[in-house]
Design an enzyme around this catalytic site. Structure first.
Site: not given
Length: 606
Positions: A501, A27, A478, A2, A74, A601, A485, A98-99, A482
């Site tokens: 496998h 964020r 990666e 947040c 958030w 973020k 996301e 925030n938290g 991406k």
């Protein structure tokens, strides 16, 4: 997570609160709100969704106040609805947070038993009720705030208005970052320097446990014990306020294109271009180390994996790379003779910070590869290795990743030389290779049109597989990260040797398979994997270099030819194609590229 902003101003603050919150959009958030004092009475305006929804509310119901607080939320406790949006107002208290308040359930039960009624599903409302109850006993605002903080457990940043105290803001930090900004007859508090950038470049960073009272004349900061604390005022670099997209459609697009210049800045800080020698700061005795422990999350973890390949290969120094959230809880067996390297763009990632502190408690020397040099991690370690890439606004990391990898390459060269694994001539050769990387990254970005051509087809896929060997296996992770996301397509990255496998069972005519295979010592094995996939109908997107394209088996759906490069920098050069593929797939799907759903973020709480 947040975003928080507070202003004790000498003019109406609503527009400035919104301006600051827009800088904190990177964020990630799903609701927003502001509150202020109007004739001594607390008022708020809130809205679920993006800031434009809050601006619409303010257009119909202006909030005229010279002291105010703002928030982008958030969702953690409670859905992203109007009733759960911050600020929360209870009696004489307005609060943004925030938290996570870990003991909110027991506190809430206690407050309900005392006759208090709750209007939201959030843990934050507990803070407002507790503080309002303390004020009701006759305590002054600062003492009531401290009494409230002493009851809370968890990681939190708080910003508070008290009804009737027209020119006062209270704030506290225990985990998530918070900074105080000093203006001309005005004071500010915010989640980071970006939040404060429009108003001042004079910033003091709160430490864990700090709380502060702000008014027009300044700020008085206290530590957790209640003692006055001296937190130095620092000048925030001008880069912290450079946030324009320019001619680009999204910040992510801009940041992909920023990478040649960004990596140039990073590399210049770690090598001497005149002598072609590694010049890593920090006085690490590489020869005395018997192991390196890297702890990180998300993309930073993947950058650490690339670093492991290079450090072990060049310096013959064992490297462990672990996801910080797992490392911190499994009571790992570590030795003080090792070096712990935390990797975090923000320097505030909660799990990484906890893992770092665990290692420090065991006596390990500590370092951090970080973008935010005033962050908690940067303040707590023995050695800071900045990545120098400037603010990264897009939630999906791009230029921070390549900057982190650039630092890891420089560390690998320095460690190899210090440990006698390479001589002066080889050190110079490797440094010259690294210095060429920005040009090669720019050439790889030049593949954008070819990548855009295949994005529409990938956008129709339900699943995508990424395969690679050596450092490319890390890059496969990666690439998959991406894509999922920002496009919300299920994607998985695998070491190509694992194909038979299990993952090969997923291959069919509808599944794009992205194979990362520069012409290196792993190429023949990767080409074999390519043939296996195509024999089962897989639609291969083969990302290689000129020589690899010449030797690739026939039958790929498309071959993307990146510039040829030394294996030392292949992870840097091959990053651009996978980033651009994810970006254009997301754009084709109409996704919110810079602020993908459910993501933040900086993950500053568990």
């Amino acid at each position: 997570m947040c975003g928080i902003i507070g202003i004790v101003g000498n003019q109406p603050v609503a527009d400035r609160l919104i301006e600051s919150l827009k800088r904190l959009e990177y964020r990630g958030y799903d609701s927003a709100g502001i509150a202020g004092q109007v004739d001594g009475v607390l008022q708020r305006r809130r809205a679920p969704g993006k800031l434009r929804e809050l601006e619409s509310v303010l257009a119909h119901e202006p909030l005229i106040a010279t002291t105010g607080i703002g928030h982008t939320r958030w969702a953690t406790h409670g859905a992203p609805t109007l009733r759960n949006a911050h600020p929360h107002i209870v009696g004489k208290v307005a609060v943004v947070h925030n938290g996570i308040i870990e003991n909110f359930a027991e506190l809430k039960a206690e407050l309900i038993a005392a006759g208090r009624e709750f209007q939201s599903d959030t843990d934050t409302e507990v803070v407002a009720h507790l503080l309002d109850a303390e004020l009701a006993t006759g305590l002054a605002p600062l003492e009531a705030f401290k009494a409230t903080l002493d009851r809370l457990r968890g990681a939190f940043a708080l910003c508070v208005l008290i009804g009737g105290e027209d020119e006062v803001i209270l704030a506290a930090r225990n985990g998530p970052p918070l900074a105080v900004g000093y203006g001309d007859g005005e004071m500010f508090v915010g989640s980071d320097g970006l939040a404060l950038g429009p108003f001042t470049n004079r910033v003091a960073y709160l430490h864990d446990g700090d709380y502060v009272i702000l008014n027009h004349t300044g700020a008085k900061i206290f530590d957790q014990a209640g003692q006055v604390a001296d937190r130095p005022i620092k000048i925030v670099p001008a880069s912290a306020v450079l946030m324009e997209k320019g001619n680009y459609r999204h910040f992510m697009e801009k940041e992909i294109h920023d990478q040649p210049e960004g990596c140039q800045r990073t590399i210049a800080a770690y090598v001497d271009p005149i002598t072609a020698r590694a010049a890593v700061p920090g006085n690490i005795d590489w020869a005395a180390l018997d192991r390196i422990q890297i702890v990180a999350c998300g993309t930073s973890y993947i950058a650490g994996m690339v670093g492991r390949y290079l450090i072990e290969q060049l310096a013959d120094l064992p490297v462990d790379v672990e996801i910080a959230s797992e490392f911190r809880y499994r009571q790992p067996a570590i030795r003080a003779s090792a070096l712990v390297i935390a990797m975090s763009q923000s320097g505030e990632t909660a799990d990484t910070l906890a893992a770092l502190r665990y290692c420090q408690e065991k006596g390990m020397k500590s370092a951090v590869v970080v973008n935010a040099t005033e962050s908690t991690m940067a303040r707590e370690v023995d050695v800071v290795w900045p990545i120098h890439c400037g603010p990264e606004i897009g939630v999906a990391s791009t230029k921070a990743f390549t900057a982190q990898v650039s630092v890891m390459i420089a560390l690998a060269i320095a460690a190899a030389k210090a440990r006698g694994r390479i001589d002066d001539a080889e050190e110079q050769r490797l440094v010259k290779v690294l210095l060429e990387a920005p040009r090669l990254i720019a050439e790889a970005i030049g593949l954008e049109d070819a990548i855009k051509d295949i994005a529409a087809e990938v956008a129709r896929a339900r699943d995508v597989l990424y395969l690679g060997r050596g450092p490319m296996s890390a890059l496969a992770l990666e690439g998959a990260l991406k894509l999922k996301e920002i496009s919300y397509i299920h994607a998985e990255g695998y070491a190509a040797g694992e194909l038979k496998h299990g993952p090969i069972a997923l291959v069919d005519e509808q599944t794009p398979i992205v194979i990362l295979a520069p012409y290196d010592s792993w190429f023949e094995k990767s080409a074999s994997n390519m043939s296996e996939v195509m024999a089962r109908g897989g639609q291969v997107i083969f990302i290689t270099d000129t020589e690899g394209a010449r030797h690739a088996p026939a039958g790929a759906k498309v071959v993307i030819t990146a510039p040829a490069c030394d294996p030392l920098v292949s992870a840097l050069v091959m990053s651009a194609p996978i980033q651009l593929l994810a970006y254009h797939v997301a754009v084709h799907k109409g996704a919110d590229v810079d602020q993908p759903r459910n993501l933040a973020k900086s993950v500053t709480v568990e």
